[in-house]
Scaffold this motif. Structure first.
Motif, PDB file in Angstrom:
ATOM      1  N   THR A   1      22.098   9.360   7.414  1.00  0.00           N
ATOM      2  CA  THR A   1      20.958  10.125   6.918  1.00  0.00           C
ATOM      3  C   THR A   1      19.930  10.286   8.043  1.00  0.00           C
ATOM      4  O   THR A   1      19.825   9.434   8.930  1.00  0.00           O
ATOM      5  CB  THR A   1      20.291   9.422   5.722  1.00  0.00           C
ATOM      6  OG1 THR A   1      19.847   8.100   6.122  1.00  0.00           O
ATOM      7  CG2 THR A   1      21.263   9.302   4.553  1.00  0.00           C
TER       8      THR A   1
ATOM      9  N   GLU B   1      15.719  11.635   8.599  1.00  0.00           N
ATOM     10  CA  GLU B   1      14.453  12.020   7.985  1.00  0.00           C
ATOM     11  C   GLU B   1      13.741  13.040   8.870  1.00  0.00           C
ATOM     12  O   GLU B   1      13.915  13.059  10.081  1.00  0.00           O
ATOM     13  CB  GLU B   1      13.553  10.801   7.771  1.00  0.00           C
ATOM     14  CG  GLU B   1      14.102   9.805   6.763  1.00  0.00           C
ATOM     15  CD  GLU B   1      13.155   8.637   6.541  1.00  0.00           C
ATOM     16  OE1 GLU B   1      12.182   8.511   7.325  1.00  0.00           O
ATOM     17  OE2 GLU B   1      13.380   7.858   5.603  1.00  0.00           O
ATOM     18  N   ARG B   2      12.950  13.875   8.237  1.00  0.00           N
ATOM     19  CA  ARG B   2      12.102  14.843   8.944  1.00  0.00           C
ATOM     20  C   ARG B   2      12.889  15.749   9.881  1.00  0.00           C
ATOM     21  O   ARG B   2      12.608  15.861  11.073  1.00  0.00           O
ATOM     22  CB  ARG B   2      10.999  14.117   9.735  1.00  0.00           C
ATOM     23  CG  ARG B   2       9.977  13.429   8.864  1.00  0.00           C
ATOM     24  CD  ARG B   2       8.936  12.702   9.707  1.00  0.00           C
ATOM     25  NE  ARG B   2       7.883  12.156   8.875  1.00  0.00           N
ATOM     26  CZ  ARG B   2       6.747  12.780   8.577  1.00  0.00           C
ATOM     27  NH1 ARG B   2       6.528  13.991   9.079  1.00  0.00           N
ATOM     28  NH2 ARG B   2       5.843  12.222   7.804  1.00  0.00           N
TER      29      ARG B   2
ATOM     30  N   ASP C   1      15.029  15.995   4.559  1.00  0.00           N
ATOM     31  CA  ASP C   1      15.872  14.853   4.912  1.00  0.00           C
ATOM     32  C   ASP C   1      17.317  15.301   4.770  1.00  0.00           C
ATOM     33  O   ASP C   1      17.656  16.058   3.852  1.00  0.00           O
ATOM     34  CB  ASP C   1      15.597  13.660   3.996  1.00  0.00           C
ATOM     35  CG  ASP C   1      14.191  13.113   4.170  1.00  0.00           C
ATOM     36  OD1 ASP C   1      13.567  13.416   5.201  1.00  0.00           O
ATOM     37  OD2 ASP C   1      13.711  12.391   3.271  1.00  0.00           O
TER      38      ASP C   1
ATOM     39  N   TYR D   1       5.868  17.095   4.411  1.00  0.00           N
ATOM     40  CA  TYR D   1       5.874  16.896   5.856  1.00  0.00           C
ATOM     41  C   TYR D   1       4.918  17.850   6.563  1.00  0.00           C
ATOM     42  O   TYR D   1       4.341  17.500   7.597  1.00  0.00           O
ATOM     43  CB  TYR D   1       7.295  17.067   6.407  1.00  0.00           C
ATOM     44  CG  TYR D   1       8.236  15.951   6.001  1.00  0.00           C
ATOM     45  CD1 TYR D   1       7.740  14.705   5.629  1.00  0.00           C
ATOM     46  CD2 TYR D   1       9.618  16.131   5.998  1.00  0.00           C
ATOM     47  CE1 TYR D   1       8.596  13.670   5.257  1.00  0.00           C
ATOM     48  CE2 TYR D   1      10.488  15.099   5.642  1.00  0.00           C
ATOM     49  CZ  TYR D   1       9.972  13.880   5.271  1.00  0.00           C
ATOM     50  OH  TYR D   1      10.817  12.862   4.911  1.00  0.00           O
TER      51      TYR D   1
END
Length: 512
Positions: free
Chosen positions: A207, A209-210, A225, A251
């Motif tokens: 995974t 993020e951002r 994500d 975000y």
């Protein structure tokens, strides 16, 4: 006469023979007992009963085994090719048995049918299953992409089509990198991870993020994500799946907050510079005229002003990195001078905390290719962290030497509380701070992120070693200037320009 009729005729003749033998045995027994031996009627009856019982036992057993031979051979042929059985040998069709022609014909047909079925299964297996009709992913509210071995899109659900604003028919068959122009906040981009998974794993997942995505249709930018699943040699050809979890609004608010903070701290730069100037003037003019207590106060004011300046510089640099606006100009410089300058600037701050900074710089270090201002900030950030997390220890050691790879390696070692092993991998992430220390030590979680961005832009590597209770060692490498000779030089050939990018593209973006 066909094979079946021939087989029936053979069975009839064998059954006739069996019945004939049975009756002959009974008749022979009667003739021998009655005419030859001349026994009494009771013994005659007993003898005929025994002979009849034996013939009814042996003859059916022998005849059944013989007549079942064709069925046994066909049964063995079927088991030989059945997928759920193993180690069953093929029947021996050269051996002559009753119904031999029929067996040969039927077994041949069985093998032909098995060959056709196997061919059909292989053909169907080579075709990817059509996911558009009954795949549950169609109803998934999250964007989903299914990729084949060549990283082409086999399936994109309705949510994916809406997310990238392209018709489903335009997505299927396209290379994923031509559809998803993604940027990552870490070095391990999706394409790097996938290449590593294909080389080393059968099943893998990860995974991020951002992740940022630029949508070419309208030029908008999304943030999400990303979850990826890899399954090597999937029989249906579905090797990789991507699921996108959109957090664009959240975000974007974080980014706007960082931009606002950067604007605010930029306004603080002028008054803080003035404040430091007045403090320096007071220290110079009042040197020797103040009692120890006031002198200590003045030193603490200077340390606080330096800390605030470092915070302002960090915030402005991070803002530039995030907006891809931080450009470094690498010049030939003397590394010992840069290190000694940083140590001298932090000696007062360390002295206020009762800490001594010990510098150990190897002799005859080669000149380095650095952006002096930016690389100075790296050393300052590492020294600042060492002071903050030294705990009760009273010494910090900074070393510079040439490592085995011919790079100039610099380490900053403290002897404080150390770092738990479970969080070391997150230290260079933006905003990350350990929950154990955030309430005790001030900070933004941006210093190490900025250090990594600057060191990476210099072509170096930054790392950390730590053990709880024994302190931490942060280190980074810088290339000697001679190693940069093959780089494209600017103007008078005395500098090299590099960008410190906070967001990293997939390096293998589709370009065929």
């Amino acid at each position: 006469m066909d094979n079946l009729q021939k087989f029936i005729h053979q069975v009839r003749s064998r059954l006739f023979l069996v019945l004939f033998v049975n009756n002959a045995l009974i008749f022979a027994d009667w003739w021998v007992m009655e005419k030859v031996i001349g026994t009494d009627p009771m013994r005659l009856v007993i003898s005929m009963v025994v002979v009849t019982a034996l013939s009814l036992t042996l003859l059916p057993w022998l005849s059944a085994t013989y007549l079942a031979q064709p069925t046994k051979l066909i049964w063995q042929a079927i088991l030989h090719i059945a997928p759920d059985t193993a180690n069953v040998p093929a029947p021996n069709l050269k051996k002559r048995t009753i119904g031999h022609d029929l067996v040969m014909n039927l077994v041949s047909h069985v093998y032909q049918l098995a060959s056709v079925v196997d061919s059909i299964e292989k053909t169907e297996a080579s075709k990817p299953r059509d996911l558009t009709a009954d795949f549950v992913g169609n109803s998934l509210p999250l964007p989903l992409f299914v990729l084949d071995k060549s990283e082409n899109i086999l399936f994109a659900n309705r949510a994916a089509s809406e997310y990238v604003k392209r018709a489903n028919s335009d997505l299927t068959g396209q290379n994923v990198y031509s559809v998803l122009d993604m940027s990552f906040g870490t070095d391990e981009t999706f394409d790097k991870w996938l290449a590593k998974a294909k080389a080393n794993a059968a099943v893998e997942n990860k995974t991020w993020e951002r992740v940022r995505l630029k949508v070419p249709i309208d030029g908008s930018q999304r943030q999400f994500d990303l979850a990826a699943y890899f399954n090597a040699e999937n029989p249906e050809g579905f090797e990789t799946m991507l699921v996108l979890f959109d957090h664009t609004q959240k975000y974007n608010q974080d980014d706007q907050g960082l931009s606002f903070i950067a604007l605010a701290v930029h306004e603080l730069r002028t008054p803080v510079t003035l404040l430091r100037g007045y403090i320096d003037a007071f220290e110079e003019d009042l040197e020797g005229r103040l009692n120890p207590e006031l002198t200590d106060y003045l030193h603490k004011m200077n340390v606080a002003a330096e800390g605030l300046t470092a915070f302002i510089n960090n915030m402005l640099q991070v803002s530039r990195v995030e907006n891809d606006q931080l450009t470094l100009s690498l010049h030939e410089d003397q590394w010992p001078e840069i290190v000694k300058t940083a140590v001298a600037d932090f000696s007062l701050r360390a002295k206020v905390q009762g800490i001594t900074i010990e510098a150990m710089i190897a002799k005859d270090l080669p000149t380095v290719g650095v952006d002096r201002v930016s690389i100075y900030e790296v050393i300052c950030n590492l020294l600042d962290n060492a002071i903050k997390y030294s705990g009760g220890s009273k010494k910090i050691i900074i070393k510079s030497a040439l490592n085995s790879e011919g790079l100039v390696e610099t380490t900053v070692q403290d002897f404080g509380a150390g770092i738990p092993e479970g969080i070391i991998g997150n230290l260079f992430d933006k905003y990350y701070r350990s929950h154990r220390s955030r309430s005790q030590v001030g900070g933004t979680g941006l210093g190490l992120y900025l250090c990594k961005a600057i060191v990476d832009a210099h072509g170096g590597h930054i790392w950390v070693r730590s053990k709880e209770g024994e302190g931490s060692t942060f280190g980074f490498t810088i290339s000697p200037y001679a190693k940069l000779a093959d780089e494209k030089k600017n103007g008078d050939n005395n500098d090299i320009t590099r960008g410190a990018h906070g967001w990293i593209k997939n390096h293998s973006l589709y370009s065929r």
